[in-house]
Structures are given as C-alpha cells and as structure tokens.
Design a protein around this motif. Structure first.
Motif, mmCIF file in Angstrom:
data_model
loop_
_atom_site.group_PDB
_atom_site.id
_atom_site.type_symbol
_atom_site.label_atom_id
_atom_site.label_comp_id
_atom_site.label_asym_id
_atom_site.label_seq_id
_atom_site.Cartn_x
_atom_site.Cartn_y
_atom_site.Cartn_z
ATOM 1 N N GLY A 88 0.792 -1.226 0.000
ATOM 2 C CA GLY A 88 0.000 0.000 0.000
ATOM 3 C C GLY A 88 0.817 1.264 0.000
ATOM 4 O O GLY A 88 0.329 2.318 0.393
ATOM 5 N N SER A 89 2.072 1.211 -0.456
ATOM 6 C CA SER A 89 2.927 2.389 -0.394
ATOM 7 C C SER A 89 3.216 2.999 -1.759
ATOM 8 O O SER A 89 3.978 3.944 -1.853
ATOM 9 C CB SER A 89 4.266 2.017 0.267
ATOM 10 O OG SER A 89 4.948 1.034 -0.503
ATOM 11 N N SER A 90 2.633 2.491 -2.831
ATOM 12 C CA SER A 90 2.902 3.055 -4.154
ATOM 13 C C SER A 90 2.235 4.417 -4.278
ATOM 14 O O SER A 90 1.337 4.775 -3.522
ATOM 15 C CB SER A 90 2.372 2.129 -5.255
ATOM 16 O OG SER A 90 0.975 2.268 -5.376
ATOM 17 N N SER A 91 2.671 5.192 -5.275
ATOM 18 C CA SER A 91 2.091 6.516 -5.464
ATOM 19 C C SER A 91 0.606 6.423 -5.776
ATOM 20 O O SER A 91 -0.187 7.259 -5.328
ATOM 21 C CB SER A 91 2.824 7.259 -6.585
ATOM 22 O OG SER A 91 2.721 6.556 -7.812
ATOM 23 N N LEU A 92 0.180 5.411 -6.522
ATOM 24 C CA LEU A 92 -1.233 5.261 -6.850
ATOM 25 C C LEU A 92 -2.072 5.013 -5.605
ATOM 26 O O LEU A 92 -3.225 5.448 -5.519
ATOM 27 C CB LEU A 92 -1.413 4.109 -7.846
ATOM 28 C CG LEU A 92 -2.748 4.030 -8.581
ATOM 29 C CD1 LEU A 92 -3.017 5.298 -9.364
ATOM 30 C CD2 LEU A 92 -2.771 2.833 -9.513
ATOM 31 N N GLU A 93 -1.506 4.339 -4.620
ATOM 32 C CA GLU A 93 -2.248 4.040 -3.397
ATOM 33 C C GLU A 93 -2.504 5.290 -2.551
ATOM 34 O O GLU A 93 -3.327 5.259 -1.637
ATOM 35 C CB GLU A 93 -1.496 3.003 -2.568
ATOM 36 C CG GLU A 93 -1.644 1.583 -3.088
ATOM 37 C CD GLU A 93 -3.067 1.073 -2.907
ATOM 38 O OE1 GLU A 93 -3.507 0.892 -1.753
ATOM 39 O OE2 GLU A 93 -3.751 0.868 -3.927
ATOM 40 N N ASN A 94 -1.823 6.392 -2.857
ATOM 41 C CA ASN A 94 -2.079 7.622 -2.108
ATOM 42 C C ASN A 94 -3.504 8.113 -2.303
ATOM 43 O O ASN A 94 -4.044 8.827 -1.453
ATOM 44 C CB ASN A 94 -1.083 8.713 -2.510
ATOM 45 C CG ASN A 94 0.287 8.469 -1.909
ATOM 46 O OD1 ASN A 94 0.414 8.223 -0.714
ATOM 47 N ND2 ASN A 94 1.321 8.518 -2.728
#
Length: 607
Positions: A88-94
């Motif tokens: 859950g740390s990818s940029s999309l997950e923001n």
C-alpha cells in the motif's frame, strides 16, 4: 505554470507518429537542442516540421496502459489495487490511503497539469505559426484547414481534462508564453472553461472547429489511411456526449450552480441525452461483434476482439469513436500477464478486486445475489455461469491463457510462495487489453500489435444515453424513456453473451424504480468500461466516492485441496479513506502555486 511554458522544447520526434511525418530538419544538432524558431520556420517548403508539431499536439492526449504505478488509474478505486505496491505504499495508493497532497499530486496523475498545459502550448504555437505557411502540394488548403480544426479540438479537450480534475483553471487564450512574459494568470471559473470548450467544438456554434473536420467515418478508405486516429466530426459528437454527461452530474452541476449557472436539473440531463442521441443518430457506429455463426447469431467474442485483435484494434471499426494511436508492441501483455508465464517478463502489475468480480452478472443477466437467477451463485465455484465479460476482463483461478490454466491459488504458478516475488494482491490479474495469443503453443512471447487507447467508444455512448434518460425521468418524466433505456442495456448484454431469456430482456427486471434502474446502469457501466479510466471519475461525478472509497478492497485466498478441488476464502486486502470535504477535486500542484501567485488553491488543500 512556469514549468511548462518554455521556449526551447522537445518535439518527441522519436515517436512513430512523428517519424511518419519526417524529421530531416532536426539533423544539424541534438534533438533536445531543437529551437522553436527552427521548428516553425516558414521557409521549410515541405512543412514537415510544422506537421511534426501538429502530431506532437496529438501526443499530448492522455495514455492508458500501465501509466500510473505501472498500473491503471482505476486501480485507485474499489475495482483493484496495483500489484507491486509493497503493502500500500505506491504513489497510486495515495488516492486510497488519504496521503494525496499538493506536494505529490503531480506525480500521482502523471503530471497531468503540466502535460495538458504543454499540449495547449503546442496547440497555440501551431495555430500561431501555421497561418504563415504557404499552401502547395505538400500542404493543401483543405489539409491546412483540417489541421487547424483538429488542433482547436485537441486544445479544447486538454482543457476538459484539466477541468474534470481541478474545476476552474487558468485559461491562456491563444497566447504562446515565453520566460520573459507575464504568465501569472488567475483561475477562470469552471463555467467559463466549459463555455469556452463548447464554443470551440459545438456544431451549432458559428466559427467552431466542427465544420472544417473530416466527416465521421468508421471504415476509412485505403486512400485516407493516414487519417486513422485523427479527429473527425464523430469524435467531436462523442466528446460532447462525454462532456455534457459530466456537466449534468451532481459534482459538476453543483459547482456550476455555485458559480451562478441557473440550468434546471431536467434540462441538464436533456442536453446530455441529446448529445448522446446525436452520436447514435449518425447511424454509423455500433458495438463491435465477431462474424455470425451458422445460426445467424452474432458471436460473443466481439468484446474481447475489440481490445485484443490487431485487425480491429487499429481503430478502423464501428465501435471506436475517439482514440489515441499507439505503435505495435507487447508492453501491455508483459506488464499485465500473470507472473508465472515468463519469469522476469510477465509482471501482472494490476490486481482487480473481488468487489469488481462480484459486480459481474450471472449468465442470465442477474446480480449474483439475485435469488431469481437460474444460475445460483456458489462462492466455492464462483466463476461458473457468469457474464462472459468477466472472463474477457479478468484472469481468475482456472482461466486459460497461453495454453494453460491460470493458477492463483496459494502456491500456484501465478501466486507462488517464492520469497521476494510479488504476485497478485487479490487473487486476480487483468486480462483486458491483452492481444489474442491463443494460437501460440507456448509462452515464449507475445504477438506485437497496436494497443490504442479508446478514449470514447460506442458502448460508452449507449451508457451515457441510458443514464441521462433515466435521470430525466426522475426529474419529471417518470418511466417515459424506459423502453429506450432498456434497449441500450440490451444491446450491451447481447454483445457480451448474456442469455436472452424467455422474456427477451437479457436479465432486466420487468418493473423497477428509478433508483433500481440507476443502480443497474451504474453497474453496467462499471463492468463494461472496467479499467478504461471511467470508474475513478464516475464515483466522483456521482458523488458516491465518500461511500465507495471508505469501504475495504476485497480479494480471495484460494487453497488447493488434496483431491484437486479448491477452497475459496474472501478477505479484505486494503482499507480506503476518502475525505469528502476536499478529495472530490485535486489539489493544484504546490510548484504551480509557488510559481503563480495569482492561483487560488482548491478548498481543503491550503496548508
């Protein structure tokens, strides 16, 4: 806007589209050193560099495949997650975890602010300089007129892409700014941006770009092959359907009302319905289907073929209305195929959700929780007797790909126990958009085919029409358009392979409320247009993101039992957070706020 308004710029001549127009005038110095005055030199009698700039405007159209966190924008909704997000740390997950901010928005959506203003500047530069180019054998008067009209449309489209993210944005008119110019421009209202777009493209506005475009066509004759992918009148009408549907929807309608626009709700939806009907009434577009079988019934693989067959994906078919051309390649196949097919070559970057899988209908067109379905849903045999679009959209355990079954059970080839290997987060991989490789006997590689991004296709127009008519009926004509709405949905279900049923309704109920039909239409839109960058914007324009995005994303854990059968357990894989006070609109990137003191930030993002 300082970062995107520059005098020395790169025309991206390496692109296939630009290469086709020739790049001979760039040979005297490195490409990145190309000067604007060289690009727009009217002494170039072949006009090749101006055509290069014209194609570069097209290049600024948005892309689709694996463009964000190596995944798709809709993986930031309840429809999926990016596979390689490291918990859950990818940029999309923001988008999902509440870490969206003015500081990171530029990277989250692929520098949308910068890229669309770059497209606008390219368009303005082209429109300014093309006036001085003489016509002749290499640039006829008709071609020059059409290029100008297409560029005006593209510029208007870029403003729409900005508006749907930020609302009102700065409008630069026809200006081509340089460093020594005053480019500190305040935001225009969303109402003004919308009206500008309509004035630029609408058929009923004198002086718009519409009449100078090619006629709408779906089968391009051989002598006009070079116009495949170029804007024509059908693309404009399709875009107007898209635009007016958005403007009638709650999020945008409320914003326009705040800015003083006084259009009744029923009238807004009437405009959206009329815009969709204008596309339908052209009589040239339709849902792509395979050839008929021995009994005269259209084949049901048309949905899959539309996305994955080189003969149809090029855009020269009845369903593609407005699309961005792509060169041949295999990137979507290697980026999205389940990881067990080729180690180091198949990445499975997108993990569709159980939420989305559950949205697909049963084979008789019922929801899986509908007790009237003749195919009762069994959570321990979940993929039996389902809407064929499920198979065409998602790889699930037991799907066939490259001559073997997909194995997403724990320890399977596509969800191994191998330390350090990142596999599906949900038990699913994305099938949609991948080329037809079924006649290969092994997994040694993929067929190289074009993967065009269909920005608007006829299926969306049918869904736009159904939605607008249903909302009109709620606003004052209860049930008046029921037959037309049902016909739109039946066309989609028939193409998909849903059973017709004894009543000929393809699973649609015989009676329903407005709310029930609204849910049917929204669900049909979700499964038909999955991962085409609709779900992300739909839940916002409907103002249901505060409900949808505060629910967990679900997946499945599958255990293979000693007798070869499988046991399915459904689990939460991600939590989601959506702050309705600010997250319906993007924050303006902080770099733009610092560079242009005239800008005002969207509510909730001032910190």
């Amino acid at each position: 806007m300082k970062k995107i308004i520059v005098k020395r710029f790169h025309l991206l001549c390496v692109l296939g589209l630009l290469a086709a127009s020739g790049c001979n005038t760039f040979e005297s110095e490195p490409l990145e050193w190309t000067l604007e005055e060289d690009v727009v030199n009217p002494k170039d009698s072949l006009a090749s560099t101006m055509k290069g700039l014209y194609y570069a405007v097209y290049y600024s159209l948005p892309s689709l495949h694996n463009r964000l966190s190596s995944s798709y924008l809709d993986a930031a909704t309840d429809d999926g997650v990016p596979t390689r997000d490291m918990g859950g740390s990818s940029s999309l997950e923001n988008y999902r975890n509440g870490r969206l901010s003015p500081e990171n928005i530029a990277s989250l959506d692929g520098n949308a602010w910068k890229n669309f203003y770059t497209g606008i500047r390219r368009a303005n530069l082209f429109l300014e300089k093309i006036k001085d180019y003489p016509t002749g054998p290499n640039l006829t008067a008709d071609e020059k007129k059409r290029m100008i009209a297409e560029t005006r449309f593209l510029r208007a489209y870029f403003y729409f892409e900005l508006m749907k993210r930020w609302g009102g944005v700065p409008m630069v008119g026809d200006n081509v700014f340089n460093y020594d110019d005053d480019w500190n421009i305040p935001r225009s209202s969303m109402k003004d941006v919308k009206n500008y777009i309509l004035n630029e493209v609408s058929p009923d506005v004198e002086g718009s770009c519409y009449n100078d475009l090619y006629e709408a066509m779906v089968t391009v004759p051989t002598e006009l092959e070079s116009i495949v992918g170029r804007v024509n009148k059908g693309a404009v009408l399709g875009f107007l359907s898209h635009l007016k549907l958005y403007m009638a929807s709650p999020l945008y309608a409320e914003k326009l009302a705040e800015e003083g626009e006084t259009v009744a709700e029923k009238e807004r939806w009437q405009e959206a319905a009329d815009a969709a009907k204008a596309v339908i009434d052209l009589g040239i577009y339709g849902l792509h289907k395979t050839s008929v079988d021995d009994e005269g019934v259209a084949g049901t693989a048309g949905f899959l073929e539309f996305f994955g067959d080189a003969k149809t994906i090029a855009g020269n078919n009845e369903e593609a209305i407005f699309f961005k051309l792509s060169g041949d390649g295999t990137s979507p196949e290697s980026n999205n195929s389940p990881i067990g097919y080729q180690r180091g070559k198949c990445w499975g970057y997108t993990s569709p959700s159980q939420n989305l899988v559950d949205a697909f209908l049963t084979l008789d067109g019922k929801r899986i929780d509908d007790p009237t379905s003749k195919y009762p849903y069994d959570p321990q045999n979940p993929y039996a007797n389902r809407d064929p679009r499920l198979t065409y959209t998602i790889f699930y355990n037991g799907s066939t790909w490259l001559k073997r079954a997909v194995e997403t059970f724990d320890g399977g080839l596509d969800r191994p126990y191998s330390p350090g290997r990142i596999a599906t987060q949900t038990g699913y991989y994305l099938r949609k958009f991948l080329g037809l490789n079924e006649n290969r006997n092994d997994n040694s590689g993929f067929n190289s085919i074009p993967h065009n991004y269909n920005i608007i296709r006829y299926a969306e127009i049918l869904l736009n029409y159904a939605e607008a008519l249903n909302e009109m009926d709620r606003a004052g004509n209860s049930g008046a358009h029921a037959a037309v709405i049902e016909d739109c949905l039946i066309q989609l279900r028939e193409r998909a392979g849903i059973e017709v049923g004894d009543d000929g309704r393809y699973g649609l109920p015989t009676s329903y409320t407005y709310e029930e039909m609204q849910e049917i239409i929204r669900n049909e839109r979700r499964i038909e247009l999955a991962f085409e960058e609709h779900r992300f914007w739909d839940i916002r324009r409907w103002k249901i993101a505060e409900d949808v995005m505060n629910e967990p994303v679900r997946g499945v854990e599958i255990v293979k039992l000693p007798d070869g059968s499988f046991q399915y357990e459904y689990v939460d894989v991600r939590t989601s957070t959506f702050d309705k006070t600010k997250m319906y609109w993007y924050p303006i990137p902080q770099t733009e706020m610092v560079g242009n003191p005239e800008l005002t930030q969207n509510p909730g993002w001032d910190y």
